[in-house]
Design a protein around this motif. Structure first.
Motif, PDB file in Angstrom:
ATOM      1  N   ARG A 288      22.684  45.273  48.435  1.00  0.00           N
ATOM      2  CA  ARG A 288      22.762  44.208  49.466  1.00  0.00           C
ATOM      3  C   ARG A 288      22.830  42.909  48.418  1.00  0.00           C
ATOM      4  NH1 ARG A 288      19.580  40.538  52.018  1.00  0.00           N
ATOM      5  NH2 ARG A 288      17.842  41.401  51.447  1.00  0.00           N
ATOM      6  N   MET A 289      23.644  42.053  48.618  1.00  0.00           N
ATOM      7  CA  MET A 289      23.850  40.887  47.746  1.00  0.00           C
ATOM      8  C   MET A 289      23.040  39.791  48.268  1.00  0.00           C
ATOM      9  SD  MET A 289      28.142  40.869  47.191  1.00  0.00           S
ATOM     10  CE  MET A 289      28.057  39.852  45.643  1.00  0.00           C
ATOM     11  N   THR A 290      22.584  38.591  47.709  1.00  0.00           N
ATOM     12  CA  THR A 290      22.018  37.534  47.963  1.00  0.00           C
ATOM     13  C   THR A 290      22.730  36.523  48.329  1.00  0.00           C
ATOM     14  OG1 THR A 290      20.185  38.199  46.646  1.00  0.00           O
ATOM     15  CG2 THR A 290      20.228  35.935  47.435  1.00  0.00           C
ATOM     16  N   TYR A 291      22.660  35.918  49.564  1.00  0.00           N
ATOM     17  CA  TYR A 291      23.225  34.647  50.077  1.00  0.00           C
ATOM     18  C   TYR A 291      22.835  33.560  49.339  1.00  0.00           C
ATOM     19  CZ  TYR A 291      25.561  31.043  52.970  1.00  0.00           C
ATOM     20  OH  TYR A 291      25.892  29.958  53.322  1.00  0.00           O
ATOM     21  N   ILE A 292      23.801  32.585  48.634  1.00  0.00           N
ATOM     22  CA  ILE A 292      23.451  31.680  48.167  1.00  0.00           C
ATOM     23  C   ILE A 292      24.323  30.280  48.952  1.00  0.00           C
ATOM     24  CG2 ILE A 292      23.601  30.205  45.923  1.00  0.00           C
ATOM     25  CD1 ILE A 292      23.339  32.851  44.399  1.00  0.00           C
ATOM     26  N   HIS A 293      23.704  29.194  49.227  1.00  0.00           N
ATOM     27  CA  HIS A 293      24.372  28.219  50.031  1.00  0.00           C
ATOM     28  C   HIS A 293      25.287  27.271  49.196  1.00  0.00           C
ATOM     29  CE1 HIS A 293      24.823  25.203  53.412  1.00  0.00           C
ATOM     30  NE2 HIS A 293      24.601  24.195  52.274  1.00  0.00           N
ATOM     31  N   PRO A 294      26.620  27.109  49.535  1.00  0.00           N
ATOM     32  CA  PRO A 294      27.145  27.512  50.582  1.00  0.00           C
ATOM     33  C   PRO A 294      28.152  28.609  50.339  1.00  0.00           C
ATOM     34  CG  PRO A 294      28.121  25.711  50.013  1.00  0.00           C
ATOM     35  CD  PRO A 294      27.183  25.807  48.881  1.00  0.00           C
ATOM     36  N   TYR A 295      28.387  29.493  51.264  1.00  0.00           N
ATOM     37  CA  TYR A 295      29.320  30.627  51.114  1.00  0.00           C
ATOM     38  C   TYR A 295      29.447  31.531  50.136  1.00  0.00           C
ATOM     39  CZ  TYR A 295      31.301  27.760  55.184  1.00  0.00           C
ATOM     40  OH  TYR A 295      31.434  27.255  56.246  1.00  0.00           O
ATOM     41  N   GLN A 296      28.342  31.739  49.313  1.00  0.00           N
ATOM     42  CA  GLN A 296      28.282  32.509  48.382  1.00  0.00           C
ATOM     43  C   GLN A 296      27.330  33.623  48.233  1.00  0.00           C
ATOM     44  OE1 GLN A 296      28.211  30.139  44.397  1.00  0.00           O
ATOM     45  NE2 GLN A 296      28.104  28.299  45.637  1.00  0.00           N
ATOM     46  N   PHE A 297      27.627  34.905  47.442  1.00  0.00           N
ATOM     47  CA  PHE A 297      26.817  36.038  47.584  1.00  0.00           C
ATOM     48  C   PHE A 297      26.687  36.528  46.167  1.00  0.00           C
ATOM     49  CE2 PHE A 297      28.505  35.895  51.920  1.00  0.00           C
ATOM     50  CZ  PHE A 297      27.213  36.188  52.700  1.00  0.00           C
ATOM     51  N   GLU A 298      25.859  37.111  45.527  1.00  0.00           N
ATOM     52  CA  GLU A 298      25.689  37.442  44.397  1.00  0.00           C
ATOM     53  C   GLU A 298      24.395  38.328  44.220  1.00  0.00           C
ATOM     54  OE1 GLU A 298      22.761  34.623  41.570  1.00  0.00           O
ATOM     55  OE2 GLU A 298      24.897  33.961  41.591  1.00  0.00           O
ATOM     56  N   VAL A 299      24.854  39.215  43.045  1.00  0.00           N
ATOM     57  CA  VAL A 299      23.827  40.636  42.978  1.00  0.00           C
ATOM     58  C   VAL A 299      23.963  41.049  41.469  1.00  0.00           C
ATOM     59  CG1 VAL A 299      25.049  42.465  43.851  1.00  0.00           C
ATOM     60  CG2 VAL A 299      22.666  42.346  44.020  1.00  0.00           C
ATOM     61  N   THR A 300      23.148  41.594  40.671  1.00  0.00           N
ATOM     62  CA  THR A 300      23.258  42.019  39.554  1.00  0.00           C
ATOM     63  C   THR A 300      22.782  43.776  39.875  1.00  0.00           C
ATOM     64  OG1 THR A 300      22.567  40.126  38.273  1.00  0.00           O
ATOM     65  CG2 THR A 300      22.580  42.255  37.357  1.00  0.00           C
ATOM     66  N   ALA A 301      23.789  44.537  39.337  1.00  0.00           N
ATOM     67  CA  ALA A 301      23.645  45.880  39.467  1.00  0.00           C
ATOM     68  C   ALA A 301      24.376  46.794  38.642  1.00  0.00           C
ATOM     69  CB  ALA A 301      24.611  46.305  41.080  1.00  0.00           C
ATOM     70  N   ASN A 302      23.827  48.095  38.511  1.00  0.00           N
ATOM     71  CA  ASN A 302      24.353  48.954  37.690  1.00  0.00           C
ATOM     72  C   ASN A 302      25.888  49.678  38.174  1.00  0.00           C
ATOM     73  OD1 ASN A 302      22.457  48.863  35.590  1.00  0.00           O
ATOM     74  ND2 ASN A 302      21.075  49.867  36.751  1.00  0.00           N
ATOM     75  N   LEU A 303      26.876  49.508  37.474  1.00  0.00           N
ATOM     76  CA  LEU A 303      28.169  50.135  37.882  1.00  0.00           C
ATOM     77  C   LEU A 303      28.610  51.120  36.897  1.00  0.00           C
ATOM     78  CD1 LEU A 303      29.841  46.926  39.221  1.00  0.00           C
ATOM     79  CD2 LEU A 303      28.511  48.583  40.412  1.00  0.00           C
ATOM     80  N   LYS A 304      29.350  52.117  37.452  1.00  0.00           N
ATOM     81  CA  LYS A 304      29.991  53.233  36.484  1.00  0.00           C
ATOM     82  C   LYS A 304      31.215  52.990  36.288  1.00  0.00           C
ATOM     83  CE  LYS A 304      26.386  56.631  37.506  1.00  0.00           C
ATOM     84  NZ  LYS A 304      26.007  57.934  37.893  1.00  0.00           N
ATOM     85  N   GLY A 305      31.823  53.408  35.150  1.00  0.00           N
ATOM     86  CA  GLY A 305      33.005  53.049  34.797  1.00  0.00           C
ATOM     87  C   GLY A 305      34.063  54.064  35.585  1.00  0.00           C
ATOM     88  N   GLY A 306      34.970  53.911  36.440  1.00  0.00           N
ATOM     89  CA  GLY A 306      35.896  54.854  36.784  1.00  0.00           C
ATOM     90  C   GLY A 306      35.492  54.923  38.394  1.00  0.00           C
ATOM     91  N   PHE A 307      34.496  54.286  38.723  1.00  0.00           N
ATOM     92  CA  PHE A 307      33.950  54.291  40.310  1.00  0.00           C
ATOM     93  C   PHE A 307      34.715  53.333  40.973  1.00  0.00           C
ATOM     94  CE2 PHE A 307      29.720  56.926  40.460  1.00  0.00           C
ATOM     95  CZ  PHE A 307      30.410  57.945  39.715  1.00  0.00           C
ATOM     96  N   ASP A 308      35.011  53.673  42.257  1.00  0.00           N
ATOM     97  CA  ASP A 308      35.551  52.523  43.090  1.00  0.00           C
ATOM     98  C   ASP A 308      34.602  51.546  43.703  1.00  0.00           C
ATOM     99  OD1 ASP A 308      37.738  53.994  42.726  1.00  0.00           O
ATOM    100  OD2 ASP A 308      38.530  53.965  44.755  1.00  0.00           O
ATOM    101  N   VAL A 309      35.041  50.289  43.978  1.00  0.00           N
ATOM    102  CA  VAL A 309      34.032  49.451  44.819  1.00  0.00           C
ATOM    103  C   VAL A 309      34.826  48.655  45.655  1.00  0.00           C
ATOM    104  CG1 VAL A 309      32.999  47.066  43.934  1.00  0.00           C
ATOM    105  CG2 VAL A 309      32.989  48.950  42.528  1.00  0.00           C
ATOM    106  N   LYS A 310      33.881  48.195  46.809  1.00  0.00           N
ATOM    107  CA  LYS A 310      34.137  47.458  47.816  1.00  0.00           C
ATOM    108  C   LYS A 310      33.012  46.566  48.081  1.00  0.00           C
ATOM    109  CE  LYS A 310      37.991  48.183  50.997  1.00  0.00           C
ATOM    110  NZ  LYS A 310      38.708  48.714  51.778  1.00  0.00           N
ATOM    111  N   LEU A 311      33.487  45.459  48.655  1.00  0.00           N
ATOM    112  CA  LEU A 311      32.360  44.535  48.991  1.00  0.00           C
ATOM    113  C   LEU A 311      32.290  44.337  50.507  1.00  0.00           C
ATOM    114  CD1 LEU A 311      32.936  41.854  46.405  1.00  0.00           C
ATOM    115  CD2 LEU A 311      31.480  44.022  46.341  1.00  0.00           C
ATOM    116  N   ASN A 312      31.267  45.014  51.391  1.00  0.00           N
ATOM    117  CA  ASN A 312      31.351  45.235  52.769  1.00  0.00           C
ATOM    118  C   ASN A 312      30.061  44.800  53.574  1.00  0.00           C
ATOM    119  OD1 ASN A 312      33.825  46.906  52.395  1.00  0.00           O
ATOM    120  ND2 ASN A 312      32.579  48.656  52.274  1.00  0.00           N
ATOM    121  N   SER A 313      30.638  44.320  54.831  1.00  0.00           N
ATOM    122  CA  SER A 313      29.583  44.363  55.781  1.00  0.00           C
ATOM    123  C   SER A 313      29.783  45.088  57.090  1.00  0.00           C
ATOM    124  CB  SER A 313      29.416  42.986  56.281  1.00  0.00           C
ATOM    125  OG  SER A 313      28.197  42.868  57.119  1.00  0.00           O
ATOM    126  N   PRO A 314      29.700  46.314  56.703  1.00  0.00           N
ATOM    127  CA  PRO A 314      30.227  47.550  57.699  1.00  0.00           C
ATOM    128  C   PRO A 314      30.120  47.086  59.182  1.00  0.00           C
ATOM    129  CG  PRO A 314      28.647  48.492  56.188  1.00  0.00           C
ATOM    130  CD  PRO A 314      28.503  46.917  56.098  1.00  0.00           C
TER     131      PRO A 314
END
Length: 585
Positions: free
Chosen positions: A507-533
């Protein structure tokens, strides 16, 4: 004295007489018994499927014992030359506790016995009638050859069971586990059966059409069903969905790692996964907290975290207060013509949830342990919720009863934040409004705040529980203000190797206004999507680590090196797109 002597001689005579009688009794084995004799003359019988209740009358002469012991009988149908009477094709105990000298089995019963033993339809079978007479420990047997032709139409079973040492109920045939047949909305049958049960790895099982000895056994190998075939070896121990399709003679085992609840009515919202515990006999349960972030907040049952394995409620089967109902697998429902819906959540509180997938299901039951009275909103607060970390979080409060204005504005510090769009009795924000915690807002009929203020609560102001981008709807017919915001999550998974079910959701953190951010471990070759299912699904086919993603865009494949990344996005006011940046730390 004479009286006593006479009594003595009387008792002595009784004793001597008894000894004399006992000496005259035959030893238990020194008696004989004749054989019964079948008097039926029919040597060939053709069963007529148009007369299923027609009786085949069979009689025999009595067996006679030399000492008049009572004789009882068992009547059997066995293969020609068969000697294993414990596994007869059919067995009948005559009337009068087995003492009668005749039986009259129905054509349908004989036909079933032949089908259960896997004799082909419409072809004559060479068999034998057998009568076993028994008195004390002696038995005499008579048998007579008969040719029987079963129906030309194949018998169709109306039930199916799982039986054997691999099952959780054990090897006894009478303890076999009933399966559910999938039935269409119009009541027509499908020939597809399923059961949810625990299996013991390495042990064996059969499928039977009845939970009784003499029923047909279905065995098989590697998913191919075979009537009267070899026993099936169960896969590794665990809970399974077992499916048998009698149309194409196949079977399958799907391991169920967990059943869980997902939805805004439970912890974690649509991005959560609240597990149940298997209790045996096809039932899962747990004590869970339910939330009511908005009136229509609901939930689903999901297997293995797989969105392709969802149980939803069959429309029209709900019980009082949404505490129960019948369920159907969403992926199967269209083929059955069954209408379904998400399950509305109950009143807030703690409940015992039971998911019943036994032969009496599939259905669910909620039993209240503690009901929480919904809070009375004495203040007008946007963003106040018991479930702030859900995916699409919503809520409302009553602002009062007013005549509907021609125009409506949201005001803060004397300046207009937004002008709402009128739709009947409702005013809607055309975009998501970046509202800030600590600021005070008003609803007013004029852009400068000089008109009518629309809020009867407190001092007429509206406060913000948490900074977010809110969609606002103001309904003058109901006197309610409705709000909604999205939490965004980083979905990260191994698409190439089918790792969707093992994905990370951060989960990303909301930052006013209209921004979201997070620091996360990602693996090379993996797919990414930014969702609110699943309302929001930001993606792009670009490989650059910064750029623009669109809602419902393709998976982002730009992460080529594994490591820790700071992920930042700025969303459009309507969530149609976002600018993004991945910075390796």
């Amino acid at each position: 004295m004479k009286k006593h002597i006479n009594l003595y001689f009387s008792f002595l005579c009784l004793f001597v007489g008894a000894c004399e009688m006992d000496g005259n009794m035959e030893p238990i084995g020194n008696w004989t018994m004749t054989e019964p004799t079948l008097v039926t003359s029919e040597e060939a019988i053709v069963l007529n499927e148009n007369e299923p209740d027609a009786q085949i009358s069979l009689e025999w002469t009595p067996a006679v014992t030399s000492n008049r012991f009572i004789v009882s009988y068992r009547f059997m149908l066995v293969p020609e030359g068969g000697t294993d009477f414990s596994d007869a094709l059919m067995e009948i105990i005559p009337a009068n506790s087995g003492r009668a000298l005749s039986v009259a089995p129905k054509a349908s019963d004989i036909n079933y016995a032949l089908w259960a033993a896997c004799y082909p339809k419409g072809e004559a079978v060479e068999l034998e009638w057998v009568v076993i007479a028994k008195a004390i420990e002696k038995e005499t047997i008579t048998r007579q050859a008969v040719s029987i032709t079963p129906y030309s139409t194949e018998y169709i079973p109306s039930s199916l069971f799982v039986s054997g040492s691999a099952t959780e109920t054990g090897p006894a045939t009478g303890d076999a586990i009933a399966m559910n047949e999938r039935v269409k909305a119009d009541g027509s049958r499908t020939g597809i059966y399923e059961a949810y049960t625990a299996l013991k790895g390495g042990e064996t099982l059969y499928f039977r059409d009845k939970a009784e000895v003499g029923s047909r056994k279905f065995g098989g190998n590697q998913g191919i069903l075979e009537a009267c075939g070899e026993a099936i070896t169960a896969p590794e121990s665990g809970e399974y969905r077992v499916i048998v399709n009698l149309n194409d003679n196949t079977y399958e085992f799907t391991k169920i790692d967990r059943w869980s609840l997902v939805g805004d009515a439970v912890e974690g919202g649509w991005g959560g996964d609240v597990p149940l515990t298997y209790q045996g006999n096809g039932k899962w349960s747990a004590e869970l907290d339910f939330f009511k972030p908005y009136e229509t907040a609901g939930f689903l049952f999901r297997a293995n975290g797989d969105w392709g394995k969802l149980l939803k409620r069959i429309k029209g089967t709900d019980t009082d207060n949404n505490l129960g109902g019948q369920l159907v697998m969403e992926s199967v429902a269209p083929s059955l013509g069954i209408e379904f819906e998400d399950i509305p959540g109950p009143l807030e509180g703690n409940y015992t949830v039971t998911l019943d997938l036994s032969s009496s299901g599939p259905k669910y039951l909620l039993e209240a342990n503690e009901i929480v009275s919904p809070p009375v909103n004495s203040d007008a607060v946007i963003g106040k919720t018991n479930n702030p970390d859900g995916d699409a979080v919503t809520g409302n409060f009553d602002f009062g009863t007013f005549d509907m204005p021609d125009k409506l504005y949201m005001i803060s510090d004397g300046q207009p934040v937004a002008e709402f769009t009128k739709d009947g009795t409702v005013f809607n924000s055309e975009k998501y409004l970046a509202l800030q915690e600590g600021m005070t807002y008003f609803l007013n009929s004029e852009a400068d705040g000089s008109g009518t203020n629309y809020n009867e609560l407190g001092d007429g102001s509206i406060s913000i529980e948490r900074s977010q981008a809110y969609q606002i709807s103001v309904n003058f017919e109901t006197g309610k203000l409705h709000w909604k915001y999205y939490n965004i999550k980083v979905f990260h998974w191994d698409e190439v190797n089918g790792g969707w079910d093992a994905r990370d959701e951060v989960r990303m953190t909301y930052i006013h206004p209209y921004q979201f951010e997070v620091t996360a471990n990602l693996k090379g070759g993996f797919d990414v999507k930014l969702n609110s299912p699943w309302d929001i699904q930001f993606g792009t086919d670009a490989k650059a680590l910064s750029g623009t993603m669109t809602n419902n865009g393709p998976n982002f494949k730009g992460i080529t090196q594994s490591g820790q990344y700071k992920i930042s996005i700025t969303v459009a006011e309507d969530y149609s797109e976002c600018s993004y940046e991945f910075v390796k730390q």
